[in-house]
Design a protein around this motif. Structure first.
Motif, PDB file in Angstrom:
ATOM      1  N   GLY A 144      49.230  36.631  54.080  1.00  0.00           N
ATOM      2  CA  GLY A 144      49.601  36.126  52.761  1.00  0.00           C
ATOM      3  C   GLY A 144      50.045  37.196  51.794  1.00  0.00           C
ATOM      4  N   LEU A 145      49.702  38.450  52.051  1.00  0.00           N
ATOM      5  CA  LEU A 145      50.068  39.546  51.156  1.00  0.00           C
ATOM      6  C   LEU A 145      51.157  40.389  51.811  1.00  0.00           C
ATOM      7  N   SER A 146      52.352  39.847  51.903  1.00  0.00           N
ATOM      8  CA  SER A 146      53.428  40.511  52.647  1.00  0.00           C
ATOM      9  C   SER A 146      53.855  41.814  51.988  1.00  0.00           C
ATOM     10  N   LYS A 147      53.980  41.825  50.657  1.00  0.00           N
ATOM     11  CA  LYS A 147      54.435  43.041  49.974  1.00  0.00           C
ATOM     12  C   LYS A 147      53.381  44.138  50.057  1.00  0.00           C
ATOM     13  N   ALA A 148      52.126  43.771  49.900  1.00  0.00           N
ATOM     14  CA  ALA A 148      51.053  44.760  50.013  1.00  0.00           C
ATOM     15  C   ALA A 148      50.993  45.340  51.420  1.00  0.00           C
ATOM     16  N   LEU A 149      51.165  44.480  52.427  1.00  0.00           N
ATOM     17  CA  LEU A 149      51.151  44.966  53.812  1.00  0.00           C
ATOM     18  C   LEU A 149      52.343  45.868  54.090  1.00  0.00           C
ATOM     19  N   ALA A 202      46.817  32.028  46.632  1.00  0.00           N
ATOM     20  CA  ALA A 202      47.091  31.187  47.794  1.00  0.00           C
ATOM     21  C   ALA A 202      46.570  31.818  49.069  1.00  0.00           C
ATOM     22  N   ALA A 203      46.608  33.157  49.125  1.00  0.00           N
ATOM     23  CA  ALA A 203      46.112  33.840  50.319  1.00  0.00           C
ATOM     24  C   ALA A 203      44.597  33.915  50.340  1.00  0.00           C
ATOM     25  N   ALA A 204      43.964  33.939  49.157  1.00  0.00           N
ATOM     26  CA  ALA A 204      42.524  34.178  49.083  1.00  0.00           C
ATOM     27  C   ALA A 204      41.701  32.907  49.032  1.00  0.00           C
ATOM     28  N   TYR A 205      42.284  31.780  48.618  1.00  0.00           N
ATOM     29  CA  TYR A 205      41.473  30.590  48.381  1.00  0.00           C
ATOM     30  C   TYR A 205      42.029  29.374  49.099  1.00  0.00           C
ATOM     31  N   SER A 206      41.141  28.423  49.330  1.00  0.00           N
ATOM     32  CA  SER A 206      41.561  27.127  49.855  1.00  0.00           C
ATOM     33  C   SER A 206      42.338  26.379  48.775  1.00  0.00           C
ATOM     34  N   LYS A 207      43.033  25.335  49.169  1.00  0.00           N
ATOM     35  CA  LYS A 207      43.816  24.566  48.195  1.00  0.00           C
ATOM     36  C   LYS A 207      42.927  23.972  47.115  1.00  0.00           C
ATOM     37  N   ARG A 208      41.741  23.510  47.511  1.00  0.00           N
ATOM     38  CA  ARG A 208      40.831  22.921  46.530  1.00  0.00           C
ATOM     39  C   ARG A 208      40.371  23.961  45.524  1.00  0.00           C
ATOM     40  N   GLU A 209      40.080  25.162  45.981  1.00  0.00           N
ATOM     41  CA  GLU A 209      39.643  26.216  45.077  1.00  0.00           C
ATOM     42  C   GLU A 209      40.784  26.677  44.182  1.00  0.00           C
ATOM     43  N   GLN A 210      42.022  26.716  44.712  1.00  0.00           N
ATOM     44  CA  GLN A 210      43.163  27.052  43.872  1.00  0.00           C
ATOM     45  C   GLN A 210      43.307  26.036  42.739  1.00  0.00           C
ATOM     46  N   VAL A 237      34.370  37.919  46.236  1.00  0.00           N
ATOM     47  CA  VAL A 237      34.232  39.277  46.751  1.00  0.00           C
ATOM     48  C   VAL A 237      34.161  39.265  48.278  1.00  0.00           C
ATOM     49  N   MET A 238      33.398  38.326  48.846  1.00  0.00           N
ATOM     50  CA  MET A 238      33.276  38.269  50.302  1.00  0.00           C
ATOM     51  C   MET A 238      34.595  37.854  50.945  1.00  0.00           C
ATOM     52  N   THR A 239      35.290  36.894  50.353  1.00  0.00           N
ATOM     53  CA  THR A 239      36.565  36.439  50.906  1.00  0.00           C
ATOM     54  C   THR A 239      37.584  37.562  50.921  1.00  0.00           C
ATOM     55  N   VAL A 240      37.761  38.203  49.767  1.00  0.00           N
ATOM     56  CA  VAL A 240      38.722  39.297  49.679  1.00  0.00           C
ATOM     57  C   VAL A 240      38.267  40.472  50.547  1.00  0.00           C
ATOM     58  N   GLY A 241      36.950  40.746  50.564  1.00  0.00           N
ATOM     59  CA  GLY A 241      36.434  41.852  51.368  1.00  0.00           C
ATOM     60  C   GLY A 241      36.701  41.672  52.845  1.00  0.00           C
ATOM     61  N   ILE A 242      36.454  40.471  53.358  1.00  0.00           N
ATOM     62  CA  ILE A 242      36.706  40.217  54.785  1.00  0.00           C
ATOM     63  C   ILE A 242      38.189  40.356  55.087  1.00  0.00           C
ATOM     64  N   GLY A 243      39.032  39.810  54.211  1.00  0.00           N
ATOM     65  CA  GLY A 243      40.475  39.923  54.415  1.00  0.00           C
ATOM     66  C   GLY A 243      40.941  41.364  54.420  1.00  0.00           C
TER      67      GLY A 243
END
Length: 373
Positions: A203-208, A353-361, A280-286
Motif C-alpha cells: 500500500g505504500l508504493s512511494k515509500a517502498l 487505506a494501507a493501515a486500516y480496514s474499511k470500517r476503521e477508515q 502502533v501494532m498495525t503499523v509496527g507489524i507492517g
C-alpha cells in the motif's frame, strides 16, 4: 422469533464490509449443514449473507441492536446474526456477543475472538447463537433466558469470555463480554488482525520505492561498507530499532493516525488507548515485514553487484557470508529511514487505506468530520 411456514429457518448473516463479510461468506458454505446436524429433529436452515455497513455512524451497542431489528422487519428472516470488526463496549466491558431471543437477533463483535483461528471461533460463536435463538427456550412462556448461558464450545475454560450485565431496558437478554488483561489482549490482537497489517507493504508504493532506491545506492557505497564493518551486533540492533521506530512514528504523525478523543469519560479514554495501541501494532507489524523484505532484497542485490576484491581493498576484510549479512542488515536500516522520508510523498488517504480496514477508515473519517464541525 418467527418460524418459516415451509419448515426452513432462514438465517441472515448481516455483515460489515471487508473482513466480516469474507468470514460470513466462508462460513455460509457449511453453516446450513452444521446447524441441521446439531439441531436435530429434521430442522433445515437456509443461510443468507448480507453485506452492508450497519455500524456506520455509531459505536453504541443499543443503537446497533435497534438497527438490526429494524432491518429484519423489512425481510423474511427468522434469525439475524450481525458481524462487525468494530470493538464494542457495554457497561464498561468489551462486548463479544449480544442476543435477543424475543426478536431472534444476535450481534457479534469479532475483535474479542482474537487473531488466531478467527474463522473457526467466529463460526462456533455463530452456530451457538443461532441454535440458542432457534431453540425451544427462545420462545418459551417463561420469557427470555436472561442468565442462562449458551452451551457448546463457544466459551472455553481458557477463554476470558463470560456472561455480562444486561440492562432491563435493553433489547438484548443475554450478553457475553471479555475483561481483564487477557481480554484486552484478545481485543487488541483482533483489531490488529482486522486491519491486516501485511497490506501496509504494497500500500505504500512511494515509500517502498524510496527505500529500495536508498538501499540500492547504499549497497555500493564504500562509506556504508566501512560503517557496517565497524558496527558490532548490539549497535546493529540499535540501528534496527531506531530506524523501525522512526518509520512507525513518522507514518503515525504524518498521516495523523493517532486517535484523540473529544470525550472525557473513562470509557472514551479506554477506547482511545485501545485504538492507538492497535495503530502502533498495525503499523509496527507492517514496517517489520517491510524491513525483513528489505534485508532479503539488499542481500540479493549485494550478491549480484559487489566485487570481493574491491570490497576487501576498501575495508581490509574479505567478503564472505558474514559480511554479506552484516552489510544487508545495516543497509536495511538505512533504507528504512529513506522509506520514512519517502512516505511523506504518500497521501494521508493512501496510508490510512494501507493501515486500516474499511470500517476503521470510515470511523476515522467520521471523527475528523465531527472535529472539523
Amino acid at each position: 422469533m418467527r418460524v418459516s411456514s415451509q419448515g426452513v429457518t432462514v438465517v441472515a448473516l448481516l455483515s460489515d464490509p471487508d473482513a466480516p463479510t469474507e468470514i460470513a461468506q466462508r462460513m455460509a458454505r457449511t453453516l446450513p449443514t452444521r446447524l441441521a446436524d446439531k439441531s436435530g429433529q429434521g430442522r433445515r436452515f437456509d443461510v443468507e449473507v448480507v453485506s452492508e455497513p450497519f455500524t456506520a455512524g455509531t459505536e453504541d451497542q443499543p443503537t446497533l441492536m435497534r438497527r438490526i431489528m429494524d432491518r429484519g422487519r423489512a425481510e423474511s428472516w427468522d434469525i439475524i446474526v450481525a458481524l462487525t470488526d468494530l470493538p464494542l463496549h457495554a457497561h464498561g466491558r468489551k462486548l463479544v456477543l449480544d442476543l435477543s431471543h424475543e426478536h431472534g437477533l444476535a450481534l457479534l463483535s469479532l475483535p474479542p475472538l482474537g487473531g488466531l483461528r478467527l474463522q473457526t471461533r467466529a463460526r462456533r460463536a455463530v452456530e451457538e447463537a443461532v441454535l440458542s435463538l432457534a431453540g425451544p427456550r427462545a420462545t418459551g412462556a417463561e420469557g427470555p433466558p436472561r442468565s442462562q448461558p449458551l452451551l457448546g464450545p463457544f466459551v472455553s475454560r481458557l477463554a476470558p469470555i463470560h456472561p455480562g450485565q444486561v440492562g432491563e431496558e435493553e433489547t438484548a437478554d443475554l450478553r457475553y463480554v471479555v475483561s481483564g488483561p487477557r481480554g484486552y489482549l484478545r481485543v487488541l490482537v483482533g483489531m490488529v488482525r482486522a486491519n491486516r497489517p501485511w497490506r501496509l507493504v504494497p500500500g505504500l508504493s512511494k515509500a517502498l520505492a524510496a527505500a529500495l532506491a536508498t538501499g540500492a545506492a547504499a549497497t555500493v557505497n564504500s562509506t556504508i561498507w566501512n560503517l557496517a564493518e565497524s558496527l558490532s551486533a548490539p549497535r546493529l540492533v540499535i540501528a534496527t530499532v531506531g530506524s523501525v521506530a522512526l518509520m512507525i512514528g513518522w507514518l503515525i504523525v504524518d498521516a495523523q493516525l493517532w486517535h484523540r478523543s473529544a470525550e472525557v469519560s473513562r470509557e472514551a479514554r479506554q477506547r482511545a488507548r485501545l485504538y492507538n495501541a492497535s495503530t502502533v501494532m498495525t503499523v509496527g507489524i507492517g514496517v517489520l515485514v517491510c524491513y525483513g523484505g528489505l534485508i532479503v532484497i539488499n542481500l540479493v542485490w549485494a550478491l549480484f553487484i559487489l566485487n570481493g576484491q574491491v570490497f576487501a581493498s576498501t575495508t581490509r576484510t574479505p567478503l564472505d557470508a558474514a559480511e554479506y549479512w552484516t552489510l544487508s542488515w545495516f543497509v536495511a536500516s538505512v533504507a528504512t529511514v529513506g522509506g520514512a522520508l519517502g512516505s511523506g510523498l504518500e497521501s494521508d488517504e493512501a496510508i490510512r487505506a494501507a493501515a486500516y480496514s474499511k470500517r476503521e477508515q470510515e470511523r476515522r473519517r467520521m471523527l475528523q468530520d465531527d472535529n472539523g464541525d
